[in-house]
Motif scaffolding. Structure first.
Motif, PDB file in Angstrom:
ATOM      1  N   ARG B 262       0.827  -1.211   0.000  1.00 25.05           N
ATOM      2  CA  ARG B 262       0.000   0.000   0.000  1.00 25.05           C
ATOM      3  C   ARG B 262       0.859   1.258   0.000  1.00 25.05           C
ATOM      4  NH1 ARG B 262      -3.258   2.402   2.822  1.00 25.05           N
ATOM      5  NH2 ARG B 262      -5.231   2.733   1.818  1.00 25.05           N
ATOM      6  N   GLN B 263       0.549   2.182  -0.860  1.00 25.07           N
ATOM      7  CA  GLN B 263       1.313   3.421  -0.979  1.00 25.07           C
ATOM      8  C   GLN B 263       0.583   4.551  -0.257  1.00 25.07           C
ATOM      9  OE1 GLN B 263       4.049   4.027  -3.465  1.00 25.07           O
ATOM     10  NE2 GLN B 263       4.256   1.807  -3.481  1.00 25.07           N
ATOM     11  N   VAL B 264       1.382   5.489   0.221  1.00 30.01           N
ATOM     12  CA  VAL B 264       0.782   6.645   0.887  1.00 30.01           C
ATOM     13  C   VAL B 264       1.309   7.912   0.210  1.00 30.01           C
ATOM     14  CG1 VAL B 264       2.591   6.782   2.649  1.00 30.01           C
ATOM     15  CG2 VAL B 264       0.319   7.645   3.178  1.00 30.01           C
ATOM     16  N   ALA B 265       0.429   8.884   0.026  1.00 32.70           N
ATOM     17  CA  ALA B 265       0.860  10.168  -0.537  1.00 32.70           C
ATOM     18  C   ALA B 265       1.443  11.012   0.588  1.00 32.70           C
ATOM     19  CB  ALA B 265      -0.334  10.873  -1.165  1.00 32.70           C
ATOM     20  N   ILE B 266       2.619  11.585   0.363  1.00 33.41           N
ATOM     21  CA  ILE B 266       3.268  12.338   1.445  1.00 33.41           C
ATOM     22  C   ILE B 266       3.205  13.834   1.167  1.00 33.41           C
ATOM     23  CG2 ILE B 266       5.488  12.787   2.580  1.00 33.41           C
ATOM     24  CD1 ILE B 266       5.967   9.774   2.480  1.00 33.41           C
ATOM     25  N   VAL B 267       2.745  14.572   2.185  1.00 32.86           N
ATOM     26  CA  VAL B 267       2.666  16.030   2.094  1.00 32.86           C
ATOM     27  C   VAL B 267       3.579  16.597   3.175  1.00 32.86           C
ATOM     28  CG1 VAL B 267       1.155  18.034   2.271  1.00 32.86           C
ATOM     29  CG2 VAL B 267       0.248  15.884   1.359  1.00 32.86           C
ATOM     30  N   ARG B 268       4.544  17.423   2.770  1.00 36.77           N
ATOM     31  CA  ARG B 268       5.497  17.952   3.757  1.00 36.77           C
ATOM     32  C   ARG B 268       5.190  19.405   4.117  1.00 36.77           C
ATOM     33  NH1 ARG B 268       9.654  14.458   4.287  1.00 36.77           N
ATOM     34  NH2 ARG B 268       9.708  12.890   2.640  1.00 36.77           N
ATOM     35  N   GLU B 269       5.331  19.687   5.390  1.00 40.96           N
ATOM     36  CA  GLU B 269       5.218  21.062   5.858  1.00 40.96           C
ATOM     37  C   GLU B 269       6.406  21.351   6.774  1.00 40.96           C
ATOM     38  OE1 GLU B 269       3.247  23.586   5.238  1.00 40.96           O
ATOM     39  OE2 GLU B 269       1.779  22.585   3.934  1.00 40.96           O
ATOM     40  N   THR B 270       6.611  22.612   7.078  1.00 40.95           N
ATOM     41  CA  THR B 270       7.746  22.966   7.937  1.00 40.95           C
ATOM     42  C   THR B 270       7.247  23.469   9.287  1.00 40.95           C
ATOM     43  OG1 THR B 270       7.708  25.154   6.967  1.00 40.95           O
ATOM     44  CG2 THR B 270       9.297  23.582   6.053  1.00 40.95           C
ATOM     45  N   LEU B 271       8.133  23.409  10.250  1.00 40.72           N
ATOM     46  CA  LEU B 271       7.812  23.865  11.601  1.00 40.72           C
ATOM     47  C   LEU B 271       8.245  25.318  11.741  1.00 40.72           C
ATOM     48  CD1 LEU B 271       6.859  22.649  14.378  1.00 40.72           C
ATOM     49  CD2 LEU B 271       9.269  22.515  14.968  1.00 40.72           C
ATOM     50  N   GLU B 272       7.348  26.126  12.298  1.00 38.12           N
ATOM     51  CA  GLU B 272       7.732  27.530  12.493  1.00 38.12           C
ATOM     52  C   GLU B 272       7.858  27.823  13.978  1.00 38.12           C
ATOM     53  OE1 GLU B 272       4.775  29.588  10.145  1.00 38.12           O
ATOM     54  OE2 GLU B 272       5.282  28.147   8.582  1.00 38.12           O
ATOM     55  N   VAL B 273       8.797  27.126  14.609  1.00 43.39           N
ATOM     56  CA  VAL B 273       9.038  27.312  16.041  1.00 43.39           C
ATOM     57  C   VAL B 273      10.546  27.432  16.215  1.00 43.39           C
ATOM     58  CG1 VAL B 273       8.900  26.209  18.319  1.00 43.39           C
ATOM     59  CG2 VAL B 273       7.006  25.940  16.708  1.00 43.39           C
ATOM     60  N   SER B 274      10.983  28.306  17.109  1.00 48.25           N
ATOM     61  CA  SER B 274      12.414  28.347  17.407  1.00 48.25           C
ATOM     62  C   SER B 274      12.629  27.844  18.835  1.00 48.25           C
ATOM     63  CB  SER B 274      12.950  29.771  17.255  1.00 48.25           C
ATOM     64  OG  SER B 274      12.352  30.582  18.243  1.00 48.25           O
ATOM     65  N   GLU B 275      13.850  27.415  19.114  1.00 48.55           N
ATOM     66  CA  GLU B 275      14.175  26.844  20.430  1.00 48.55           C
ATOM     67  C   GLU B 275      13.790  27.818  21.559  1.00 48.55           C
ATOM     68  OE1 GLU B 275      15.379  23.657  21.146  1.00 48.55           O
ATOM     69  OE2 GLU B 275      15.055  24.277  23.221  1.00 48.55           O
ATOM     70  N   GLU B 276      13.959  29.111  21.330  1.00 49.48           N
ATOM     71  CA  GLU B 276      13.664  30.092  22.390  1.00 49.48           C
ATOM     72  C   GLU B 276      12.177  30.112  22.763  1.00 49.48           C
ATOM     73  OE1 GLU B 276      15.506  31.726  19.303  1.00 49.48           O
ATOM     74  OE2 GLU B 276      16.721  30.201  20.296  1.00 49.48           O
ATOM     75  N   ASP B 277      11.311  29.729  21.805  1.00 48.85           N
ATOM     76  CA  ASP B 277       9.868  29.752  22.088  1.00 48.85           C
ATOM     77  C   ASP B 277       9.454  28.638  23.055  1.00 48.85           C
ATOM     78  OD1 ASP B 277       9.727  31.672  20.108  1.00 48.85           O
ATOM     79  OD2 ASP B 277       9.175  30.234  18.535  1.00 48.85           O
ATOM     80  N   ILE B 278      10.296  27.613  23.154  1.00 44.06           N
ATOM     81  CA  ILE B 278       9.827  26.373  23.780  1.00 44.06           C
ATOM     82  C   ILE B 278       9.835  26.442  25.306  1.00 44.06           C
ATOM     83  CG2 ILE B 278      10.184  23.876  23.932  1.00 44.06           C
ATOM     84  CD1 ILE B 278      11.312  24.019  21.057  1.00 44.06           C
ATOM     85  N   GLY B 279      10.919  26.935  25.876  1.00 42.12           N
ATOM     86  CA  GLY B 279      10.931  27.120  27.331  1.00 42.12           C
ATOM     87  C   GLY B 279      11.098  25.851  28.151  1.00 42.12           C
TER      88      GLY B 279
END
Lengths: 275, 429
Positions: B262-279
């Motif tokens: 079975r094949q899966v269609a892959i959709v890629r997105e990026t993360l818009e978070v920086s290490e400083e936001d995480i805490g």
């Protein structure tokens, strides 16, 4: 000084809740109302931080007027101040609307006296959702640290807290920026008995009661109206079919066990044949 | 005194003091007092709003047939609420794939199995949400277990789970692609994440669902879960907000057999978070040193002991039985509370949900709180000296007798007859 707020809930002791077999409804008569056990552990954890670092503890709850009893219980465990959010507008709230109202209460407390740390129990035993703690953390925009079994260090000057978290396969140690929201599990401490003076202080203590007018809230997000989920149906758990009792357990356990073993093997063979 | 057109009555034993009527009443005429709702006839106008919201149908008007009143809300519910224009834009069933270092938690495969069924009922797509670092293999594997599409965010900040970056990643995907249903495993990680996401999305989240069914007419997910410690079941709806979100415990749903073609269609997105936001920084991880720690959730055979063992030593016998059968030990809450055995072994509402092929309950009375954790076992055997014990009601086979006679006999016969091989040997799937 460290300012801590503990969020607590008054719950029916679910271990005492029984179903009436005749009517298939809950028997709540005589079921005691208690402080949700996880929240009691959170209060105890706050008291330990108070003893170690010096802290001011405020207990915040939401519920009907009689929930002041839960707050008084927490005062006997070391809380300095207790506030109950109680208003008809809050009734029927699901976890989304509950965290909305509690966060409004927390913001007012923060404005009045400052707030470095919010402690909650992992979940309440009547709902078992574990959603209100994370809801509060997101709304405040503070780090969220769930499943705490230890708070080995709080550094007020550096503005950090170190927490040990119970995960499924081990313990994770995280260091977070303050202010933060931490939810605790039972493992974090053993509940201690209140001392006599504390009990007397608690008995005399009158918690403050805030209504929706005392908070900066929008009516549409409160209580039943503000709850995305609705209960459509409540019913007793399905009664499974009773199985077979193998005779002779008392008189001839060898024969009974032999019969059991045969039946188990038969089942496996039947199952294999099906596949 | 206000004159009510109808006199409101309450069936006291049926009231669960949920407070819904109190919140609904426009006249402040109902209050929760102790274990029942109390009506203030001075204020009640007989408008009937409370009757409509009561989940247990315990309110009715005097003189009016109870049955009629009970039927009324049902009729109202059958009329499919028109999905608001905005809601109809939400399409597709999504499963959050929980993984650590490329190892996927089995609950995610189980949810893909359930998700396939829901997506087919709705006639929509089944998609996986895959967040982590180097997770391409995981994304491909979601296809084997039923996903049509995988939304992937691959980022070094996602190397270890932390709430903020994972929540932000999920929120970005959900806001952009708008699924109508999102299912997440009710693990420690899943519960931490689900509560955060649902808060920001302003949508409903139902925890620990044991039943998920599509109401095709209304295009709604009917989410059933135990409440009040398993004493009642409640069906929850999220009518006016999307996505509809649920968490489900491991071992409640069943995974599909993987199909590597079975094949899966892959959709890629990026993360818009920086290490400083995480805490939050993960400083250390201490894996459980106890190598004997049981993997109860995925055990094939569980030999559980209850209060009837009489003392902590009873677990030595249960261990012997578990070893003889190639299984692991389990325990009831009473024995854990008594300090006889660690919480790691506890099965039930406040412990683990298990689904073994064989569950042997010795000296366990079978309180509902225990039953909700083990009743989906393929075969349940109960050994108890009390013939009235509840456990016999759900057992496939029961033996009434002294467990200290029956269990040693079972150990003896299991060893002699090589029962372990027979139960596990060739029956594997």
């Amino acid at each position: 000084m460290l300012k801590i707020v503990i969020c607590v809930k008054q719950v029916p002791d679910t271990t005492e809740v029984r179903i009436d077999p005749e009517t298939n409804t809950l028997i709540r008569e005589g079921v005691p109302a208690i402080v949700n056990p996880f929240d009691a552990h959170a209060t105890q954890a706050a008291q330990h931080l108070k003893a170690k670092y010096g802290a001011h503890l405020t207990v915040l709850s939401m519920g009907p007027p009689q929930a002041v009893e839960a707050i008084k219980k927490c005062v006997s465990m070391g809380a300095d101040r207790g506030i109950l959010l109680s208003d008809r507008a809050f009734a029927g709230a699901d976890t989304w609307a509950t965290s909305y109202a509690l966060t409004a209460g927390l913001r007012r407390i923060a404005d009045e006296q400052g707030m470095d740390l919010v402690l909650c129990g992992k979940q309440a035993i009547d709902g078992d959702t574990a959603q209100v703690g994370p809801g509060i953390a997101r709304r405040l925009g503070w780090p969220q640290i769930t499943y705490a079994i230890g708070i080995p260090d709080v550094d007020v000057e550096a503005g950090t807290i170190t927490v040990e978290r119970r995960l499924e396969d081990g313990v994770e140690v995280v260091k977070a920026r303050l202010p933060a929201v931490v939810t605790v599990v039972e493992e974090i401490n053993e509940l201690e008995y209140a001392s006599l003076p504390e009990m007397i202080r608690a008995a005399r203590y009158e918690p403050e009661v805030w209504t929706s007018d005392d908070l900066d809230v929008e009516e549409q997000f409160l209580g039943l109206n503000g709850s995305p989920t609705t209960v459509s149906e409540i019913f007793p758990p399905p009664q499974p079919e009773a199985g077979e009792i193998i005779a002779g357990g008392r008189d001839d356990s060898a024969a009974a066990v032999q019969e059991l073993v045969d039946k188990l093997i038969q089942r496996v063979e039947a199952g294999t044949a099906e596949k | 005194m206000r004159k009510a057109k109808r006199k409101l009555q309450i069936i006291a034993g049926q009231c669960i003091v949920c407070g819904l009527c109190e919140g609904e009443c426009p006249f402040d005429a109902i209050h929760m007092e102790g274990d029942v709702a109390v009506i203030d006839y001075e204020l009640c106008t007989g408008c009937g709003k409370c009757i409509k919201v009561c989940p247990t149908d315990c309110l009715y008007f005097e003189g009016e047939e109870e049955a009629e009143e009970a039927a009324e809300p049902e009729v109202a519910e059958e009329v499919a609420p028109e999905l608001e224009a905005g809601l109809a834009e939400y399409q597709g069933v999504w499963i959050y794939i929980e993984q650590s270092g490329g190892q996927v938690h089995p609950v995610s495969w189980e949810l893909l199995g359930k998700g396939r069924e829901l997506a087919d009922a709705l006639g929509c797509e089944l998609a996986a949400m895959v967040l982590g670092e180097d997770v391409d293999d995981v994304a491909v594997a979601t296809g084997y277990y039923g996903a049509d599409k995988a939304y992937v965010i691959d980022d070094p900040l996602l190397a270890h789970y932390r709430t903020h970056p994972f929540a932000e990643g999920c929120l970005k995907l959900v806001r952009e692609y708008r699924p109508e249903i999102v299912l997440i495993g009710a693990t420690t990680l899943g519960r931490d994440l689900a509560g955060a996401i649902a808060t920001d999305l302003h949508t409903g989240l139902t925890a620990d669902c044991t039943g998920l069914v599509i109401d095709e007419q209304a295009r709604l997910l009917r989410q059933t879960r135990p409440a009040f410690g398993g004493n009642i079941m409640a069906t929850i709806l999220c009518k006016e907000h999307r996505p509809q979100m649920s968490t489900v415990r491991p071992r409640v749903m069943e995974a599909l057999a993987p199909d590597e073609t079975r094949q899966v269609a892959i959709v890629r997105e990026t993360l818009e978070v920086s290490e400083e936001d995480i805490g939050v920084a993960v400083e250390e991880f201490r894996p459980d040193a106890d190598l004997d720690k049981p993997n109860l959730q995925y055990a094939e055979i569980i030999c559980a002991g209850g209060r009837g063992l009489g003392s902590p030593r009873g677990f030595e016998l249960m261990k012997e039985l578990a070893d003889a059968l190639g299984g692991v030990m389990g325990a009831s809450r009473a024995t854990v509370d008594a300090g006889w055995i660690s919480h790691d072994y506890q099965v039930g509402q406040t412990g683990l949900t298990v689904r073994p092929r064989l569950y042997i309950a010795a000296g366990i009375s079978g309180a509902i709180q225990h039953r909700v954790g083990m009743q989906t076992a393929d075969t349940i055997v109960a050994i108890n000296s009390d013939p009235e014990a509840n456990i016999f009601q759900i057992a496939d086979f029961g033996i009434v007798g002294d467990l200290y006679e029956v269990v040693p006999e079972l150990i003896k016969q299991a060893k002699a007859g090589n029962l372990k091989e027979k139960l596990l040997g060739d029956g594997g799937t």
